[in-house]
Design a protein around this motif. Sequence first.
Motif, PDB file in Angstrom:
ATOM      1  N   ASN A  28     -15.277   8.896  25.238  1.00  0.00           N
ATOM      2  CA  ASN A  28     -14.167   9.376  24.413  1.00  0.00           C
ATOM      3  C   ASN A  28     -13.320   8.219  23.898  1.00  0.00           C
ATOM      4  O   ASN A  28     -12.881   8.217  22.741  1.00  0.00           O
ATOM      5  CB  ASN A  28     -13.295  10.343  25.212  1.00  0.00           C
ATOM      6  N   GLY A  29     -13.075   7.234  24.774  1.00  0.00           N
ATOM      7  CA  GLY A  29     -12.307   6.065  24.360  1.00  0.00           C
ATOM      8  C   GLY A  29     -13.022   5.269  23.280  1.00  0.00           C
ATOM      9  O   GLY A  29     -12.406   4.859  22.284  1.00  0.00           O
ATOM     10  N   PHE A  30     -14.320   5.050  23.460  1.00  0.00           N
ATOM     11  CA  PHE A  30     -15.100   4.333  22.453  1.00  0.00           C
ATOM     12  C   PHE A  30     -15.097   5.091  21.127  1.00  0.00           C
ATOM     13  O   PHE A  30     -14.967   4.487  20.054  1.00  0.00           O
ATOM     14  CB  PHE A  30     -16.541   4.141  22.940  1.00  0.00           C
ATOM     15  N   ALA A  35     -13.217   5.932  15.481  1.00  0.00           N
ATOM     16  CA  ALA A  35     -12.499   6.725  14.482  1.00  0.00           C
ATOM     17  C   ALA A  35     -11.299   5.964  13.931  1.00  0.00           C
ATOM     18  O   ALA A  35     -11.025   5.992  12.721  1.00  0.00           O
ATOM     19  CB  ALA A  35     -12.054   8.047  15.097  1.00  0.00           C
ATOM     20  N   ALA A  36     -10.584   5.267  14.818  1.00  0.00           N
ATOM     21  CA  ALA A  36      -9.419   4.492  14.377  1.00  0.00           C
ATOM     22  C   ALA A  36      -9.848   3.364  13.439  1.00  0.00           C
ATOM     23  O   ALA A  36      -9.137   3.054  12.468  1.00  0.00           O
ATOM     24  CB  ALA A  36      -8.680   3.927  15.589  1.00  0.00           C
ATOM     25  N   SER A  37     -10.996   2.754  13.712  1.00  0.00           N
ATOM     26  CA  SER A  37     -11.459   1.666  12.847  1.00  0.00           C
ATOM     27  C   SER A  37     -11.762   2.171  11.445  1.00  0.00           C
ATOM     28  O   SER A  37     -11.527   1.464  10.457  1.00  0.00           O
ATOM     29  CB  SER A  37     -12.698   1.000  13.458  1.00  0.00           C
ATOM     30  N   ILE A  38     -12.293   3.396  11.352  1.00  0.00           N
ATOM     31  CA  ILE A  38     -12.566   3.968  10.029  1.00  0.00           C
ATOM     32  C   ILE A  38     -11.267   4.187   9.264  1.00  0.00           C
ATOM     33  O   ILE A  38     -11.156   3.868   8.072  1.00  0.00           O
ATOM     34  CB  ILE A  38     -13.344   5.288  10.172  1.00  0.00           C
ATOM     35  N   MET A  39     -10.256   4.732   9.960  1.00  0.00           N
ATOM     36  CA  MET A  39      -8.977   4.983   9.304  1.00  0.00           C
ATOM     37  C   MET A  39      -8.329   3.675   8.843  1.00  0.00           C
ATOM     38  O   MET A  39      -7.828   3.573   7.710  1.00  0.00           O
ATOM     39  CB  MET A  39      -8.039   5.724  10.249  1.00  0.00           C
ATOM     40  N   ILE A  40      -8.358   2.655   9.720  1.00  0.00           N
ATOM     41  CA  ILE A  40      -7.758   1.366   9.362  1.00  0.00           C
ATOM     42  C   ILE A  40      -8.491   0.743   8.184  1.00  0.00           C
ATOM     43  O   ILE A  40      -7.864   0.189   7.264  1.00  0.00           O
ATOM     44  CB  ILE A  40      -7.783   0.418  10.579  1.00  0.00           C
ATOM     45  N   GLU A  67     -17.601  -5.980   6.933  1.00  0.00           N
ATOM     46  CA  GLU A  67     -18.889  -6.221   7.574  1.00  0.00           C
ATOM     47  C   GLU A  67     -18.781  -6.209   9.094  1.00  0.00           C
ATOM     48  O   GLU A  67     -19.628  -5.635   9.783  1.00  0.00           O
ATOM     49  CB  GLU A  67     -19.452  -7.557   7.097  1.00  0.00           C
ATOM     50  N   GLN A  68     -17.731  -6.821   9.630  1.00  0.00           N
ATOM     51  CA  GLN A  68     -17.569  -6.866  11.079  1.00  0.00           C
ATOM     52  C   GLN A  68     -17.160  -5.504  11.645  1.00  0.00           C
ATOM     53  O   GLN A  68     -17.551  -5.142  12.759  1.00  0.00           O
ATOM     54  CB  GLN A  68     -16.522  -7.918  11.455  1.00  0.00           C
ATOM     55  N   ALA A  69     -16.386  -4.754  10.864  1.00  0.00           N
ATOM     56  CA  ALA A  69     -15.941  -3.433  11.330  1.00  0.00           C
ATOM     57  C   ALA A  69     -17.080  -2.425  11.369  1.00  0.00           C
ATOM     58  O   ALA A  69     -16.996  -1.427  12.100  1.00  0.00           O
ATOM     59  CB  ALA A  69     -14.818  -2.906  10.439  1.00  0.00           C
ATOM     60  N   MET A  70     -18.127  -2.646  10.613  1.00  0.00           N
ATOM     61  CA  MET A  70     -19.243  -1.707  10.579  1.00  0.00           C
ATOM     62  C   MET A  70     -19.870  -1.522  11.955  1.00  0.00           C
ATOM     63  O   MET A  70     -20.298  -0.412  12.300  1.00  0.00           O
ATOM     64  CB  MET A  70     -20.293  -2.171   9.570  1.00  0.00           C
ATOM     65  N   ALA A  71     -19.914  -2.584  12.746  1.00  0.00           N
ATOM     66  CA  ALA A  71     -20.479  -2.459  14.092  1.00  0.00           C
ATOM     67  C   ALA A  71     -19.620  -1.559  14.967  1.00  0.00           C
ATOM     68  O   ALA A  71     -20.138  -0.849  15.838  1.00  0.00           O
ATOM     69  CB  ALA A  71     -20.609  -3.844  14.726  1.00  0.00           C
ATOM     70  N   VAL A  72     -18.305  -1.565  14.728  1.00  0.00           N
ATOM     71  CA  VAL A  72     -17.393  -0.757  15.539  1.00  0.00           C
ATOM     72  C   VAL A  72     -17.625   0.725  15.292  1.00  0.00           C
ATOM     73  O   VAL A  72     -17.903   1.496  16.210  1.00  0.00           O
ATOM     74  CB  VAL A  72     -15.928  -1.128  15.251  1.00  0.00           C
ATOM     75  N   PHE A  73     -17.515   1.152  14.023  1.00  0.00           N
ATOM     76  CA  PHE A  73     -17.615   2.593  13.776  1.00  0.00           C
ATOM     77  C   PHE A  73     -19.056   3.094  13.730  1.00  0.00           C
ATOM     78  O   PHE A  73     -19.289   4.300  13.756  1.00  0.00           O
ATOM     79  CB  PHE A  73     -16.856   2.997  12.500  1.00  0.00           C
ATOM     80  N   THR A  74     -20.029   2.199  13.676  1.00  0.00           N
ATOM     81  CA  THR A  74     -21.425   2.635  13.706  1.00  0.00           C
ATOM     82  C   THR A  74     -21.919   2.870  15.117  1.00  0.00           C
ATOM     83  O   THR A  74     -22.625   3.858  15.380  1.00  0.00           O
ATOM     84  CB  THR A  74     -22.324   1.601  13.015  1.00  0.00           C
ATOM     85  N   PHE A  75     -21.546   2.005  16.050  1.00  0.00           N
ATOM     86  CA  PHE A  75     -22.148   2.052  17.376  1.00  0.00           C
ATOM     87  C   PHE A  75     -21.235   2.599  18.475  1.00  0.00           C
ATOM     88  O   PHE A  75     -21.729   3.138  19.464  1.00  0.00           O
ATOM     89  CB  PHE A  75     -22.624   0.651  17.783  1.00  0.00           C
ATOM     90  N   MET A  76     -19.919   2.478  18.330  1.00  0.00           N
ATOM     91  CA  MET A  76     -19.061   2.835  19.455  1.00  0.00           C
ATOM     92  C   MET A  76     -18.962   4.342  19.684  1.00  0.00           C
ATOM     93  O   MET A  76     -18.534   4.773  20.751  1.00  0.00           O
ATOM     94  CB  MET A  76     -17.658   2.232  19.269  1.00  0.00           C
ATOM     95  N   GLY A  77     -19.351   5.143  18.702  1.00  0.00           N
ATOM     96  CA  GLY A  77     -19.348   6.593  18.899  1.00  0.00           C
ATOM     97  C   GLY A  77     -20.711   7.177  19.186  1.00  0.00           C
ATOM     98  O   GLY A  77     -20.857   8.403  19.301  1.00  0.00           O
TER      99      GLY A  77
END
Length: 211
Positions: A28-30, A35-40, A67-77
């Motif tokens: 849930n935290g990830f 989700a927050a990274s997408i909004m930002i 480019e760097q944020a893509m890894a966050v919202f692609t994999f953390m959920g």
Amino acid sequence: MMTPDRSDATAEAPRYIMFDGVLARIENGFNLIAAASIMILMLLAVVQIFGRTFLNQPIPGFIDITEQAMAVFTFMGIAYCQRVGGHIRMEILLGKLKGRALWIAEFFGVFIIFLVVCGLIYGSWFHFQRSWSIGDSTIDIGLPTWPSKLIVPVALTLLALRLLLQLYGYWRLIADPSRTPLSVPLIMDVEEAAQHEIEEAFGEDDEEVSR
């Protein structure tokens, strides 16, 4: 897909339930971070467009940040999505199976996914180590790339743990199909899916009213 109620089976496998709960909180935290990274990123895109159009002042390194944020919202959920059964599945065959045959098919499907994920963990960890050792960075503003590359094996490891839990869940159902499913997504038909969405959106009170 839906996750079944496990309240009546807690006494049967307390450690499994406890570990599943801890893992679910991490997932849930990830997922919240993703989700927050997408909004930002969307807000940054608005500022980027406004600044470039009206002030002729774009955000420095916007492409690098994206480019760097893509890894966050692609994999953390990804582990959260696996837990709730949100990934795209082909259920034409599985939907016709019942009982032990269904659980065997689900077990082997998840096992194959687990093997693939383990290979991806190894490869992504290798890419992180290489980025760390050579000090790799983005072209525009020189952002280090190792944080985004580290996110990939970490998120995939979380997914691997979720898959292990589901393998155990399917295995216990193969051994005894009469058991209550624990921490495994269940196939729903159209009517069940619609009813589940109503319950999630409006709660049990509205369900009683609809009846």
